[in-house]
Every structure is written in structure tokens, then in C-alpha cells.
Scaffold this motif. Sequence first.
Motif, PDB file in Angstrom:
ATOM      1  N   VAL A 226       0.843  -1.193   0.000  1.00  0.00           N
ATOM      2  CA  VAL A 226       0.000   0.000   0.000  1.00  0.00           C
ATOM      3  C   VAL A 226       0.882   1.249   0.000  1.00  0.00           C
ATOM      4  CG1 VAL A 226      -0.205   0.167   2.514  1.00  0.00           C
ATOM      5  CG2 VAL A 226      -2.039   1.029   1.094  1.00  0.00           C
TER       6      VAL A 226
ATOM      7  N   ASN B 147      -3.884   7.392  -2.917  1.00  0.00           N
ATOM      8  CA  ASN B 147      -3.623   6.090  -2.312  1.00  0.00           C
ATOM      9  C   ASN B 147      -3.531   5.019  -3.398  1.00  0.00           C
ATOM     10  OD1 ASN B 147      -3.969   7.292   0.247  1.00  0.00           O
ATOM     11  ND2 ASN B 147      -6.157   6.943   0.168  1.00  0.00           N
ATOM     12  N   TYR B 148      -2.700   4.028  -3.125  1.00  0.00           N
ATOM     13  CA  TYR B 148      -2.603   2.881  -4.015  1.00  0.00           C
ATOM     14  C   TYR B 148      -2.600   1.609  -3.184  1.00  0.00           C
ATOM     15  CZ  TYR B 148      -0.797  -0.718  -7.062  1.00  0.00           C
ATOM     16  OH  TYR B 148      -0.656  -1.893  -7.750  1.00  0.00           O
ATOM     17  N   SER B 149      -3.407   0.646  -3.600  1.00  0.00           N
ATOM     18  CA  SER B 149      -3.456  -0.661  -2.958  1.00  0.00           C
ATOM     19  C   SER B 149      -3.039  -1.716  -3.978  1.00  0.00           C
ATOM     20  CB  SER B 149      -4.880  -0.957  -2.468  1.00  0.00           C
ATOM     21  OG  SER B 149      -5.006  -2.325  -2.140  1.00  0.00           O
TER      22      SER B 149
END
Length: 163
Positions: free
Chosen positions: A92, A111-113
Motif C-alpha cells: 500500500v 492512495n494505491y493498494s
Amino acid sequence: MKNILYLLLFLSQAVLAQAEYVKNNEVLVFSFKTNKGKKVVLAKDMGDKYLVYRFGTKDKIEMEFPGDIKNSWSKFKYSYYRRGGGKANAGVEIQNIIFENNGFKYVIYYNYSAEEDEQTVGVLVMNEANGKDIKIVGDTDTVEGSLMEIREGGLLEMADEMY
């Protein structure tokens, strides 16, 4: 010929009427369009003299922060968290730019997941008086620039909290 001149005059006025999100002495740091068609922009002076947030439509900037750009870097904070390892480790990345204005806290987020292979972007507006929050969702396909430049530039104080 006369009609062409009128058309050119009309088009030049239309261009001039558009909101100026990034001025001639500035560079784009980060921007995106919201799902409601508005634009969020972080720009900085080419000499790193100031950082500014602008929000609005293509025709009108509805909010610019700070109003006085002197010492603007001290009015913003940055928070960052990264857990690597890709999908297998639920990797993440969370990046926030935070500022306060007239009793509201603004959190510009990216945000990056890795687990969902999903990005999210937007602005969270928190009303500190009544605790009600507004989430302005951004379109990840319209993201330009990167908040990493802020982190790598070391010009912002780190925030104690994550959002």
C-alpha cells in the motif's frame, strides 16, 4: 473575413476567461479532476518560494489557499506511508497533503493498494466544529504530477497523523 475576425476575437476571450490554475511562474505539482468535473491543483513557484492549492471549474477558481502566499510552505503538511511487497504482502502507498482553513481541515490524498490494484484520489474536507466530513472523489485517470515531488523536495513539515 469580418466573420473570421469576430470568431478569433470570441475564441481569444474564451481562452482568457478560463481559470488560471498554474500561473506562468509556477509548475504543476499535482492535479486531478473530480467526479463532478471540478479541478484540484497543487502548484509551486518555479523557485520554490511558495506552494498553492486551487479548486474550481474550468471557468472559475472557487478556492485558493493560502490567500497570502508568504510562508505558504509552513501552512501545508505532508504525510506518507508505504508498505512494499506487492499483492502478496498487501502493499500500500498513502500520500496526503494537509492544510487548515477557516475551521476546516483539508486532506488531499492519493492512495494505491497493490492487493486490489486500485488507486484512489480526492480531497477530504473535515468540519472540525461538527465532525461532519465531505469526501470529494477524484478521477484517477486525470491525475497529473506526483505528490512524491513534495516528499523528495523536503520542503514540507511531516504530519503526525495519517488519513
